[in-house]
Design an enzyme around this catalytic site. Structure first.
Site, PDB file in Angstrom:
ATOM      1  N   TYR A   1      23.159  -1.792  22.847  1.00 24.10           N
ATOM      2  CA  TYR A   1      21.943  -2.550  22.539  1.00 24.10           C
ATOM      3  C   TYR A   1      21.845  -2.830  21.039  1.00 24.10           C
ATOM      4  O   TYR A   1      21.564  -3.951  20.627  1.00 24.10           O
ATOM      5  CB  TYR A   1      20.697  -1.775  22.994  1.00 24.10           C
ATOM      6  CG  TYR A   1      20.573  -1.639  24.487  1.00 24.10           C
ATOM      7  CD1 TYR A   1      19.955  -2.629  25.250  1.00 24.10           C
ATOM      8  CD2 TYR A   1      21.062  -0.512  25.152  1.00 24.10           C
ATOM      9  CE1 TYR A   1      19.827  -2.500  26.629  1.00 24.10           C
ATOM     10  CE2 TYR A   1      20.938  -0.376  26.523  1.00 24.10           C
ATOM     11  CZ  TYR A   1      20.317  -1.370  27.258  1.00 24.10           C
ATOM     12  OH  TYR A   1      20.203  -1.242  28.620  1.00 24.10           O
TER      13      TYR A   1
ATOM     14  N   ASN B   1      16.135 -11.181  31.507  1.00 25.32           N
ATOM     15  CA  ASN B   1      17.264 -12.081  31.745  1.00 25.32           C
ATOM     16  C   ASN B   1      17.097 -12.797  33.080  1.00 25.32           C
ATOM     17  O   ASN B   1      17.144 -12.164  34.137  1.00 25.32           O
ATOM     18  CB  ASN B   1      18.571 -11.284  31.734  1.00 25.32           C
ATOM     19  CG  ASN B   1      19.804 -12.128  31.958  1.00 25.32           C
ATOM     20  OD1 ASN B   1      19.736 -13.345  32.081  1.00 25.32           O
ATOM     21  ND2 ASN B   1      20.945 -11.466  32.009  1.00 25.32           N
TER      22      ASN B   1
ATOM     23  N   CYS C   1      24.106  -8.910  31.552  1.00 29.86           N
ATOM     24  CA  CYS C   1      23.319  -7.825  30.959  1.00 29.86           C
ATOM     25  C   CYS C   1      23.774  -6.455  31.468  1.00 29.86           C
ATOM     26  O   CYS C   1      23.482  -5.442  30.825  1.00 29.86           O
ATOM     27  CB  CYS C   1      21.825  -8.048  31.178  1.00 29.86           C
ATOM     28  SG  CYS C   1      21.343  -8.351  32.881  1.00 29.86           S
TER      29      CYS C   1
END
Length: 193
Positions: free
Chosen positions: A127, A150, A158
Protein backbone atom coordinates in the site's frame (compact mmCIF):
# COMPACT_ATOMS: atom_id res chain seq x y z
CA UNK A 1 -14.04 -23.18 -14.20
CA UNK A 2 -13.52 -24.30 -10.63
CA UNK A 3 -16.89 -26.06 -10.35
CA UNK A 4 -18.95 -23.08 -11.47
CA UNK A 5 -21.28 -23.54 -14.38
CA UNK A 6 -20.76 -20.81 -16.94
CA UNK A 7 -23.91 -18.78 -17.16
CA UNK A 8 -24.34 -15.55 -19.04
CA UNK A 9 -27.24 -13.19 -18.53
CA UNK A 10 -27.32 -10.12 -20.71
CA UNK A 11 -29.37 -6.97 -20.81
CA UNK A 12 -28.79 -3.42 -21.92
CA UNK A 13 -29.19 -0.27 -19.89
CA UNK A 14 -29.33 2.92 -21.93
CA UNK A 15 -30.44 6.47 -22.40
CA UNK A 16 -29.75 8.71 -25.39
CA UNK A 17 -26.21 9.52 -24.27
CA UNK A 18 -25.13 6.27 -22.60
CA UNK A 19 -25.53 2.52 -23.08
CA UNK A 20 -24.33 -0.04 -20.54
CA UNK A 21 -24.27 -3.71 -21.41
CA UNK A 22 -23.99 -6.19 -18.56
CA UNK A 23 -23.44 -9.92 -18.16
CA UNK A 24 -23.08 -12.34 -15.26
CA UNK A 25 -20.37 -14.89 -15.99
CA UNK A 26 -18.92 -17.80 -14.08
CA UNK A 27 -15.30 -17.52 -12.92
CA UNK A 28 -12.77 -19.25 -10.72
CA UNK A 29 -14.01 -17.10 -7.81
CA UNK A 30 -17.75 -17.40 -8.45
CA UNK A 31 -20.15 -15.39 -10.57
CA UNK A 32 -18.95 -11.96 -11.70
CA UNK A 33 -21.14 -9.13 -12.93
CA UNK A 34 -19.43 -7.29 -15.79
CA UNK A 35 -20.73 -4.00 -17.17
CA UNK A 36 -19.37 -2.02 -20.11
CA UNK A 37 -20.08 1.28 -21.82
CA UNK A 38 -19.02 2.20 -25.34
CA UNK A 39 -15.73 3.39 -23.77
CA UNK A 40 -14.96 0.08 -22.10
CA UNK A 41 -15.47 -2.08 -19.04
CA UNK A 42 -16.89 0.12 -16.27
CA UNK A 43 -17.72 -2.30 -13.42
CA UNK A 44 -16.90 -5.77 -12.09
CA UNK A 45 -18.80 -7.12 -9.08
CA UNK A 46 -17.97 -10.31 -7.13
CA UNK A 47 -20.46 -12.90 -5.87
CA UNK A 48 -23.07 -11.79 -8.42
CA UNK A 49 -26.01 -13.96 -7.49
CA UNK A 50 -29.41 -12.54 -8.42
CA UNK A 51 -29.75 -10.29 -5.35
CA UNK A 52 -26.19 -8.89 -5.63
CA UNK A 53 -26.65 -8.43 -9.37
CA UNK A 54 -29.89 -6.51 -8.92
CA UNK A 55 -28.40 -4.21 -6.24
CA UNK A 56 -25.26 -3.63 -8.31
CA UNK A 57 -27.25 -2.78 -11.43
CA UNK A 58 -29.50 -0.40 -9.50
CA UNK A 59 -26.44 1.35 -8.08
CA UNK A 60 -24.74 1.42 -11.49
CA UNK A 61 -27.80 2.98 -13.10
CA UNK A 62 -27.90 5.64 -10.35
CA UNK A 63 -24.18 6.40 -10.61
CA UNK A 64 -24.26 6.68 -14.40
CA UNK A 65 -27.15 9.10 -14.36
CA UNK A 66 -30.39 7.17 -14.08
CA UNK A 67 -30.30 5.24 -17.35
CA UNK A 68 -33.19 2.82 -18.07
CA UNK A 69 -32.82 -0.92 -18.88
CA UNK A 70 -33.75 -2.23 -22.34
CA UNK A 71 -33.20 -5.60 -24.04
CA UNK A 72 -30.57 -6.46 -26.71
CA UNK A 73 -26.88 -6.85 -25.99
CA UNK A 74 -24.38 -5.53 -28.50
CA UNK A 75 -21.56 -7.94 -27.68
CA UNK A 76 -19.19 -5.34 -26.24
CA UNK A 77 -18.43 -7.69 -23.32
CA UNK A 78 -17.18 -10.49 -25.57
CA UNK A 79 -13.51 -9.46 -25.33
CA UNK A 80 -13.47 -8.86 -21.53
CA UNK A 81 -15.23 -12.22 -21.03
CA UNK A 82 -12.69 -13.98 -23.28
CA UNK A 83 -9.81 -12.33 -21.37
CA UNK A 84 -11.24 -13.30 -17.98
CA UNK A 85 -11.87 -16.88 -19.15
CA UNK A 86 -8.20 -17.13 -20.17
CA UNK A 87 -7.06 -15.56 -16.88
CA UNK A 88 -9.07 -18.02 -14.78
CA UNK A 89 -7.85 -20.89 -16.96
CA UNK A 90 -4.35 -20.03 -15.68
CA UNK A 91 -2.95 -18.26 -18.69
CA UNK A 92 -0.32 -16.03 -17.06
CA UNK A 93 -1.18 -12.61 -18.39
CA UNK A 94 -2.94 -9.47 -17.39
CA UNK A 95 -6.56 -8.84 -18.26
CA UNK A 96 -6.43 -5.53 -20.16
CA UNK A 97 -9.64 -4.67 -21.96
CA UNK A 98 -10.54 -1.07 -22.70
CA UNK A 99 -11.67 0.61 -19.47
CA UNK A 100 -14.21 3.31 -18.67
CA UNK A 101 -13.04 5.19 -15.56
CA UNK A 102 -16.40 6.96 -15.01
CA UNK A 103 -16.97 5.42 -11.57
CA UNK A 104 -13.78 6.79 -10.03
CA UNK A 105 -12.00 10.13 -9.89
CA UNK A 106 -9.24 12.15 -8.22
CA UNK A 107 -6.71 10.32 -6.05
CA UNK A 108 -8.57 7.01 -6.37
CA UNK A 109 -8.43 7.14 -10.18
CA UNK A 110 -4.73 8.06 -10.08
CA UNK A 111 -3.94 5.10 -7.81
CA UNK A 112 -6.08 2.67 -9.80
CA UNK A 113 -4.52 3.71 -13.11
CA UNK A 114 -1.04 3.16 -11.64
CA UNK A 115 -2.15 -0.22 -10.35
CA UNK A 116 -3.60 -1.20 -13.74
CA UNK A 117 -0.44 -0.31 -15.66
CA UNK A 118 2.35 -0.67 -13.12
CA UNK A 119 1.67 -3.92 -11.24
CA UNK A 120 1.79 -6.81 -13.72
CA UNK A 121 0.51 -10.37 -13.37
CA UNK A 122 2.38 -12.38 -10.74
CA UNK A 123 3.72 -9.38 -8.80
CA UNK A 124 2.75 -7.68 -5.55
CA UNK A 125 2.95 -4.12 -4.31
CA UNK A 126 2.55 -2.68 -0.82
CA UNK A 127 0.00 0.00 0.00
CA UNK A 128 2.79 2.42 0.93
CA UNK A 129 4.80 1.69 -2.20
CA UNK A 130 1.75 2.33 -4.38
CA UNK A 131 1.17 5.62 -2.54
CA UNK A 132 4.77 6.63 -3.22
CA UNK A 133 4.40 5.76 -6.90
CA UNK A 134 1.62 8.34 -7.25
CA UNK A 135 3.59 11.00 -5.38
CA UNK A 136 1.84 10.63 -2.00
CA UNK A 137 4.30 8.59 0.13
CA UNK A 138 2.32 9.06 3.36
CA UNK A 139 -1.01 7.99 1.90
CA UNK A 140 -0.98 4.22 2.44
CA UNK A 141 -4.38 4.31 4.18
CA UNK A 142 -5.84 6.39 1.35
CA UNK A 143 -4.53 3.75 -1.08
CA UNK A 144 -6.39 1.16 0.99
CA UNK A 145 -9.57 3.22 0.64
CA UNK A 146 -8.99 3.46 -3.13
CA UNK A 147 -8.66 -0.33 -3.29
CA UNK A 148 -11.95 -0.70 -1.41
CA UNK A 149 -13.65 1.64 -3.89
CA UNK A 150 -12.20 -0.06 -6.98
CA UNK A 151 -15.08 -0.49 -9.45
CA UNK A 152 -13.00 -2.89 -11.60
CA UNK A 153 -11.51 -5.60 -9.36
CA UNK A 154 -9.54 -8.42 -11.03
CA UNK A 155 -9.11 -6.24 -14.15
CA UNK A 156 -7.60 -3.41 -12.09
CA UNK A 157 -5.80 -5.88 -9.82
CA UNK A 158 -6.33 -4.60 -6.28
CA UNK A 159 -5.79 -8.19 -5.12
CA UNK A 160 -2.06 -7.59 -5.83
CA UNK A 161 -1.83 -4.90 -3.14
CA UNK A 162 -0.66 -6.30 0.21
CA UNK A 163 0.64 -5.11 3.55
CA UNK A 164 4.36 -4.43 3.93
CA UNK A 165 4.68 -7.19 6.58
CA UNK A 166 3.33 -9.83 4.20
CA UNK A 167 -0.28 -9.68 5.38
CA UNK A 168 -3.01 -9.76 2.79
CA UNK A 169 -4.70 -6.54 3.90
CA UNK A 170 -8.36 -6.16 3.04
CA UNK A 171 -10.37 -6.99 -0.05
CA UNK A 172 -13.85 -6.07 -1.17
CA UNK A 173 -14.49 -9.55 -2.57
CA UNK A 174 -13.45 -11.19 0.71
CA UNK A 175 -10.06 -12.47 1.81
CA UNK A 176 -10.71 -15.98 0.48
CA UNK A 177 -11.28 -14.51 -2.98
CA UNK A 178 -8.05 -12.50 -2.67
CA UNK A 179 -6.16 -15.64 -1.63
CA UNK A 180 -7.55 -17.57 -4.61
CA UNK A 181 -6.56 -14.82 -7.07
CA UNK A 182 -3.03 -14.62 -5.62
CA UNK A 183 -2.72 -18.41 -5.68
CA UNK A 184 -3.79 -18.40 -9.33
CA UNK A 185 -0.96 -15.95 -10.05
CA UNK A 186 1.52 -17.89 -7.90
CA UNK A 187 2.24 -15.01 -5.51
CA UNK A 188 0.35 -15.73 -2.31
CA UNK A 189 2.56 -14.10 0.36
CA UNK A 190 3.41 -15.94 3.54
CA UNK A 191 2.68 -13.89 6.65
CA UNK A 192 5.49 -13.28 9.12
CA UNK A 193 3.47 -14.70 12.04
Amino acid sequence: MDGYERRTVRDTVRDEARTVEWAVVGSGVGPLLLAATAEGLVNVVFHADEAVRDRALTRLVERLGGVEPVADASGRLAEPIRMLDAYFAGEPRDVRPALDWSLTSGFNRQVLRELATGVPYGTLVGYGELAARVGQPGAAQAVGAAMGANPLPVVVPCHRVVESDGGLGGFGGGLETKRRLLELEGVLPEPLF
